[in-house]
Design an enzyme around this catalytic site. Structure first.
Site, PDB file in Angstrom:
ATOM      1  N   ASP A 149    -117.083 -67.853 -63.186  1.00  0.00           N
ATOM      2  CA  ASP A 149    -117.673 -68.912 -64.037  1.00  0.00           C
ATOM      3  C   ASP A 149    -116.947 -68.883 -65.487  1.00  0.00           C
ATOM      4  O   ASP A 149    -117.143 -69.769 -66.321  1.00  0.00           O
ATOM      5  CB  ASP A 149    -119.048 -68.956 -64.389  1.00  0.00           C
ATOM      6  N   CYS A 150    -116.074 -67.929 -65.669  1.00  0.00           N
ATOM      7  CA  CYS A 150    -115.572 -67.738 -67.016  1.00  0.00           C
ATOM      8  C   CYS A 150    -114.008 -68.150 -67.009  1.00  0.00           C
ATOM      9  O   CYS A 150    -113.279 -67.733 -66.095  1.00  0.00           O
ATOM     10  CB  CYS A 150    -115.573 -66.343 -67.337  1.00  0.00           C
TER      11      CYS A 150
END
Length: 140
Positions: A10-11
């Site tokens: 998600d980064c």
């Protein structure tokens, strides 16, 4: 060359780091550390090998850092490790280990310093920032 990335898909920084590793010709071991948190000892090893203090390895943004009072200087390393154990998202990312070294790859291009083949060709981050131009020159 064995490469391990402690990754959060998600980064964006983590995704860019993973893409640079793969573009170097290496398929790394990918540990999604939020789903499969490293042990306390492993966290201490990673942080130490990267030349950081445990406090330096904490992520503040988009985590319960403030709510848990993690900025309190009275918090010990054991307190910090307890908090990371309960909330793995508090461990900043991505940590990358190679035979050349271990780094917290923020910004993502830090990974180039520990790859066996840092000449990965042109590379542009997801946000459009050019890291390596068409001639192979590192811009950042």
């Amino acid at each position: 060359m064995s490469v391990t990335i402690y990754h959060n898909p998600d980064c964006g920084t983590s995704r860019n780091t993973l893409a640079m590793i793969r573009q170097s010709g290496v398929e790394p071991i990918v540990v999604e550390y939020v789903k499969t948190p490293p042990s306390r000892d492993r966290i201490v090893e990673l942080v130490s090998a990267a030349g950081l203090s445990l406090r330096d390895a904490l992520r503040k943004k988009d985590t319960p850092f403030e709510e848990l009072g993690m900025a309190d200087p009275a918090k010990t390393d054991d307190d910090l490790l307890d908090a990371i154990g309960a909330n793995p998202i508090l461990l900043n990312r991505p940590f990358v280990e190679t035979p050349i070294g271990t780094r917290l790859c923020r910004p993502s291009e830090v990974v180039l310093d520990i790859l066996e083949n840092p000449d990965i060709g042109p590379f542009t981050k997801e946000d459009g920032e050019v890291i390596i131009d068409a001639e192979g020159k590192r811009l950042v």
